[in-house]
Design a protein around this motif. Structure first.
Motif, PDB file in Angstrom:
ATOM      1  N   ILE B  74       0.849  -1.202   0.000  1.00  0.00           N
ATOM      2  CA  ILE B  74       0.000   0.000   0.000  1.00  0.00           C
ATOM      3  C   ILE B  74       0.876   1.240   0.000  1.00  0.00           C
ATOM      4  O   ILE B  74       0.720   2.137  -0.821  1.00  0.00           O
ATOM      5  CB  ILE B  74      -0.922   0.024   1.234  1.00  0.00           C
ATOM      6  N   GLY B  75       1.841   1.259   0.933  1.00  0.00           N
ATOM      7  CA  GLY B  75       2.723   2.420   1.051  1.00  0.00           C
ATOM      8  C   GLY B  75       3.453   2.708  -0.243  1.00  0.00           C
ATOM      9  O   GLY B  75       3.453   3.841  -0.737  1.00  0.00           O
ATOM     10  N   VAL B  76       4.043   1.671  -0.836  1.00  0.00           N
ATOM     11  CA  VAL B  76       4.844   1.871  -2.050  1.00  0.00           C
ATOM     12  C   VAL B  76       3.971   2.274  -3.231  1.00  0.00           C
ATOM     13  O   VAL B  76       4.318   3.191  -3.976  1.00  0.00           O
ATOM     14  CB  VAL B  76       5.653   0.599  -2.372  1.00  0.00           C
ATOM     15  N   THR B  77       2.804   1.618  -3.366  1.00  0.00           N
ATOM     16  CA  THR B  77       1.907   1.979  -4.475  1.00  0.00           C
ATOM     17  C   THR B  77       1.496   3.445  -4.376  1.00  0.00           C
ATOM     18  O   THR B  77       1.609   4.203  -5.347  1.00  0.00           O
ATOM     19  CB  THR B  77       0.617   1.115  -4.432  1.00  0.00           C
ATOM     20  N   VAL B  78       1.028   3.825  -3.173  1.00  0.00           N
ATOM     21  CA  VAL B  78       0.570   5.207  -3.000  1.00  0.00           C
ATOM     22  C   VAL B  78       1.720   6.179  -3.243  1.00  0.00           C
ATOM     23  O   VAL B  78       1.576   7.163  -3.973  1.00  0.00           O
ATOM     24  CB  VAL B  78      -0.011   5.422  -1.588  1.00  0.00           C
ATOM     25  N   ALA B  79       2.880   5.870  -2.676  1.00  0.00           N
ATOM     26  CA  ALA B  79       4.014   6.787  -2.806  1.00  0.00           C
ATOM     27  C   ALA B  79       4.459   6.893  -4.259  1.00  0.00           C
ATOM     28  O   ALA B  79       4.733   7.991  -4.758  1.00  0.00           O
ATOM     29  CB  ALA B  79       5.165   6.315  -1.939  1.00  0.00           C
ATOM     30  N   VAL B 136      -8.613   2.277  -1.067  1.00  0.00           N
ATOM     31  CA  VAL B 136      -7.868   3.027  -0.058  1.00  0.00           C
ATOM     32  C   VAL B 136      -6.671   3.692  -0.732  1.00  0.00           C
ATOM     33  O   VAL B 136      -6.393   4.877  -0.527  1.00  0.00           O
ATOM     34  CB  VAL B 136      -7.388   2.102   1.081  1.00  0.00           C
ATOM     35  N   CYS B 137      -5.966   2.925  -1.573  1.00  0.00           N
ATOM     36  CA  CYS B 137      -4.794   3.452  -2.272  1.00  0.00           C
ATOM     37  C   CYS B 137      -5.167   4.651  -3.139  1.00  0.00           C
ATOM     38  O   CYS B 137      -4.496   5.684  -3.104  1.00  0.00           O
ATOM     39  CB  CYS B 137      -4.159   2.381  -3.161  1.00  0.00           C
ATOM     40  N   ILE B 138      -6.257   4.509  -3.918  1.00  0.00           N
ATOM     41  CA  ILE B 138      -6.631   5.592  -4.832  1.00  0.00           C
ATOM     42  C   ILE B 138      -6.933   6.871  -4.051  1.00  0.00           C
ATOM     43  O   ILE B 138      -6.453   7.956  -4.393  1.00  0.00           O
ATOM     44  CB  ILE B 138      -7.849   5.178  -5.697  1.00  0.00           C
ATOM     45  N   ILE B 142      -4.960  10.484  -4.239  1.00  0.00           N
ATOM     46  CA  ILE B 142      -5.620  11.771  -4.483  1.00  0.00           C
ATOM     47  C   ILE B 142      -5.203  12.799  -3.433  1.00  0.00           C
ATOM     48  O   ILE B 142      -5.030  13.975  -3.728  1.00  0.00           O
ATOM     49  CB  ILE B 142      -7.162  11.605  -4.483  1.00  0.00           C
ATOM     50  N   PHE B 143      -4.996  12.326  -2.193  1.00  0.00           N
ATOM     51  CA  PHE B 143      -4.662  13.282  -1.139  1.00  0.00           C
ATOM     52  C   PHE B 143      -3.168  13.520  -0.981  1.00  0.00           C
ATOM     53  O   PHE B 143      -2.761  14.410  -0.244  1.00  0.00           O
ATOM     54  CB  PHE B 143      -5.254  12.831   0.195  1.00  0.00           C
ATOM     55  N   ASN B 144      -2.340  12.712  -1.627  1.00  0.00           N
ATOM     56  CA  ASN B 144      -0.904  12.873  -1.388  1.00  0.00           C
ATOM     57  C   ASN B 144      -0.099  13.454  -2.540  1.00  0.00           C
ATOM     58  O   ASN B 144       1.057  13.809  -2.339  1.00  0.00           O
ATOM     59  CB  ASN B 144      -0.289  11.529  -0.958  1.00  0.00           C
ATOM     60  N   TRP B 145      -0.714  13.553  -3.738  1.00  0.00           N
ATOM     61  CA  TRP B 145       0.062  14.129  -4.839  1.00  0.00           C
ATOM     62  C   TRP B 145       0.392  15.613  -4.646  1.00  0.00           C
ATOM     63  O   TRP B 145       1.423  16.067  -5.137  1.00  0.00           O
ATOM     64  CB  TRP B 145      -0.628  13.902  -6.198  1.00  0.00           C
ATOM     65  N   ILE B 196       9.740   8.303   0.251  1.00  0.00           N
ATOM     66  CA  ILE B 196       9.794   7.566   1.520  1.00  0.00           C
ATOM     67  C   ILE B 196       8.783   8.134   2.515  1.00  0.00           C
ATOM     68  O   ILE B 196       8.067   7.402   3.200  1.00  0.00           O
ATOM     69  CB  ILE B 196      11.209   7.626   2.127  1.00  0.00           C
ATOM     70  N   ASN B 197       8.702   9.474   2.562  1.00  0.00           N
ATOM     71  CA  ASN B 197       7.747  10.117   3.457  1.00  0.00           C
ATOM     72  C   ASN B 197       6.321   9.697   3.161  1.00  0.00           C
ATOM     73  O   ASN B 197       5.522   9.455   4.061  1.00  0.00           O
ATOM     74  CB  ASN B 197       7.824  11.637   3.296  1.00  0.00           C
ATOM     75  N   THR B 198       6.005   9.633   1.865  1.00  0.00           N
ATOM     76  CA  THR B 198       4.650   9.265   1.478  1.00  0.00           C
ATOM     77  C   THR B 198       4.364   7.808   1.835  1.00  0.00           C
ATOM     78  O   THR B 198       3.251   7.475   2.246  1.00  0.00           O
ATOM     79  CB  THR B 198       4.420   9.508  -0.022  1.00  0.00           C
ATOM     80  N   VAL B 199       5.370   6.937   1.680  1.00  0.00           N
ATOM     81  CA  VAL B 199       5.203   5.544   2.105  1.00  0.00           C
ATOM     82  C   VAL B 199       4.768   5.531   3.572  1.00  0.00           C
ATOM     83  O   VAL B 199       3.799   4.877   3.964  1.00  0.00           O
ATOM     84  CB  VAL B 199       6.523   4.746   1.949  1.00  0.00           C
TER      85      VAL B 199
END
Lengths: 333, 269
Positions: B74-79, B136-138, B142-145, B196-199
């Motif tokens: 999850i962390g890596v995909t989102v990041a 959850v990832c999507i 949306i909130f982290n870009w 890394i922070n986003t992960v």
């Protein structure tokens, strides 16, 4: 003039962001595959057994649709919702605690959340900056490195994970604090006050410990830099005592950025603390949001989510608003 | 400098160990580790089950391993996606300017100011049970870009003024080509620290959502593991391995990621 233009732009953006957020909160439920009316109907019917006939169910469905405000098309609903929100901040009645309004439920929970955040943020800020100052000023000493290491270890832990550890150690093993934060007192008394402190202790501690981590790390960085400034060297050459240099020279100059971050921290913590509240069943906003979710209380969910958006947006705006007055070096475009 | 590098290496080593551990179940366990009653309930640690078994009859070692794997994924995909989308949109925003820029800035500000957790709670409550990890990832993307987008925009504004960009433009290169060949190399260090922070942020939010039982309960993550152990009174029944192992794993993971991220950003200075 640049500043005024910038502030006006920021204010418009602030209002825009809130309306944007409220719009998202409004449309998400409407474009999701679940129907709140059916959900609610099912939860009522499953509690009733099978004793209600089809016509009565149909009537309930129509009534619920009207009660939820879902009988018109999306656009009309949206306009109504937004105007009602802007003009009176009214979110309508709560469905799980009908006819109590969402606003009155929120106003009951809000002091708990604000109190918890205010006390723990300020306590963490004071302790953390004090430790950070020492760690930065006495850089290289073993106890400084140790304190910094602990801060580094603690800071990235989410509030609720630390909360869980506290719950296990102080709640279960040592049995110092109650594991459940139910609060039954309606009037003020010494017992009520003790109970208040006891149930707030662990949620507060989990926030305080982690926030201290952050303040230590940032204050250390700040004071290490200030320490190298020429006026500090000058003070040293003048033979001023080290303690005085630390508190009268390094401290005030390192503290300024920490004050502005405090405001931002308050807004972001608003959300982090939600999970802590839920974990300890502390009667604040986070818990209210959670019970609303479990009960499928549509209006209450929208109300609490909107409030948390406003809180974070306001904190961000406040920091942007205050910055130009504190730090004249920043340029505004 | 050496101290900072030490921190970076330390973080990388711990993360590496955690990553290897997360593959243990995939390699050595043929069954679904989250499946209930595959082993006897409440076993003490032994050579059969190294960390014992849960109150729901799962082997804790394999369950933990899969939970870490899913949380990391999850962390890596989102990041990955938020950094990629953020950096590209940020550079475009700074580069094109005008109305596009204004619109993108507004979106960035909006998504930074809107807290993701309540929105996720709202979504989870509406999708009751059907809330998949992909969704959850999507939402997290949306909130982290906007964070990398903001930085990338600022950087592209300053890099834009450099002559070599104009030369590239005048020699007929496309904007996208310029972004990848001329601008991206300048921000890759910073993008790495942000990654890394986003992960860390993504794992933290998913874990939080899962601890209160609102994430996908199908695929086990560190958060869902904690959720089930709490739900089945692991504290009162003193099943410390069941509740303790995901808590310790989470803390170790966050600490190592934090070490990498601060180590990296110190490296950039």
């Amino acid at each position: 003039m640049e500043i005024i233009k910038y502030l006006i732009y920021r204010f418009i953006a602030f209002i825009g962001v809130i309306i944007f957020g409220v719009t998202i909160v409004f449309f998400i439920p409407r474009f999701s595959p679940t129907d709140p009316v059916e959900n609610y109907l099912n939860s009522i019917l499953s509690g009733q057994g099978g004793g209600i006939d089809g016509a009565a169910i149909e009537e309930m469905r129509t009534n619920l649709t009207i009660l939820f405000g879902l009988e018109e098309d999306y656009f009309t609903q949206y306009i109504k919702f937004i105007t009602k929100f802007i003009s009176s901040g009214d979110f309508g009645p709560s469905f799980s605690a009908y006819p109590t309004t969402v606003n009155s439920l929120i106003s009951q929970a809000l002091p708990w959340t604000l109190g918890l955040l205010l006390v723990s943020t300020i306590a963490a800020w004071l302790i953390g900056n004090f430790i950070g100052l020492i760690v930065g000023f006495k850089e290289g000493k073993i106890y400084s490195s140790l304190l910094e290491f602990i801060a580094m270890l603690v800071y990235p832990i989410p509030y609720y994970i630390l909360g869980l550890l506290l719950l296990i150690f102080f709640g279960y093993i040592l049995n110092i604090f109650p594991m459940n934060a139910t609060f039954m007192y309606k009037t003020f008394s010494i017992d009520a006050l003790i109970r208040l402190v006891m149930i707030s202790a662990m949620p507060a501690l989990s926030i305080i410990i982690i926030s201290i981590g952050w303040w230590v790390i940032s204050m250390k960085a700040m004071s290490v830099n200030t320490k190298k400034e020429e006026f500090v060297l000058f003070a040293k050459l003048m033979g001023i005592k080290e303690k005085k240099i630390m508190f009268s020279y390094v401290l005030p100059n390192s503290l300024l950025p920490q004050i502005t971050v405090l405001a931002l921290q308050f807004g972001t913590m608003f959300n982090g603390a939600f999970l802590t509240e839920i974990l300890f069943s502390y009667p604040g906003l986070g818990n209210l949001m959670y019970t609303a979710v479990l009960a499928g209380d549509y209006n209450l969910i929208i109300g609490t989510v909107t409030l948390s958006i406003i809180a974070v947006a306001t904190a961000t705006f406040f920091v942007d608003f205050v910055y130009p007055f504190i730090d004249p070096r920043i340029k505004y475009k | 400098m050496i101290g900072q590098n030490k921190r970076l290496y330390f973080g990388i080593i711990i993360s590496f160990i955690i990553m290897i551990f997360s593959l243990v179940s995939t390699i050595f366990n043929d069954e679904d580790s989250a499946e209930w009653y595959t082993v006897q309930k409440n076993l003490e640690p032994s050579f059969e089950n190294y960390l014992g078994s849960s109150g729901l009859g799962q082997d804790i070692l394999f369950l933990l391993s899969d939970s870490i794997l899913h949380s990391l994924l999850i962390g890596v995909t989102v990041a990955l996606f938020s950094t990629l989308i953020g950096v590209i949109l940020g550079i475009l925003s700074g580069f094109i300017g005008g109305v596009t820029d204004k619109l993108l800035i507004f979106l960035m500000d909006a998504f930074i100011a809107i807290p993701s957790l309540p929105i996720l709670i709202l979504l989870a409550s509406l999708f009751k049970g059907d809330f998949s990890l992909l969704m959850v990832c999507i939402v997290l993307i949306i909130f982290n870009w906007p964070w990398p987008a903001r930085q990338a925009r600022a950087m592209s504004l300053s890099i834009k003024e450099n002559d070599f960009i104009f030369i590239a433009l005048f020699s007929g290169q496309s904007i996208l080509n310029i972004i990848f060949t001329e601008i991206f190399p300048h921000i890759k260090n910073w993008a790495m620290a942000n990654f890394i922070n986003t992960v860390l942020v993504a794992i933290s939010i998913e874990t939080g959502l899962a601890v209160i039982g609102l994430s996908s309960l199908e695929d086990t993550t560190l958060g869902t593991m904690i959720y089930w152990s709490l739900k089945y009174q692991a504290i009162l029944l003193e099943q410390w391995f069941w509740i303790g192992s995901p808590v310790i794993a989470t803390i170790l993971m966050f600490f190592s990621l934090f070490c990498i991220s601060t180590g990296l950003s110190k490296l950039n200075d």
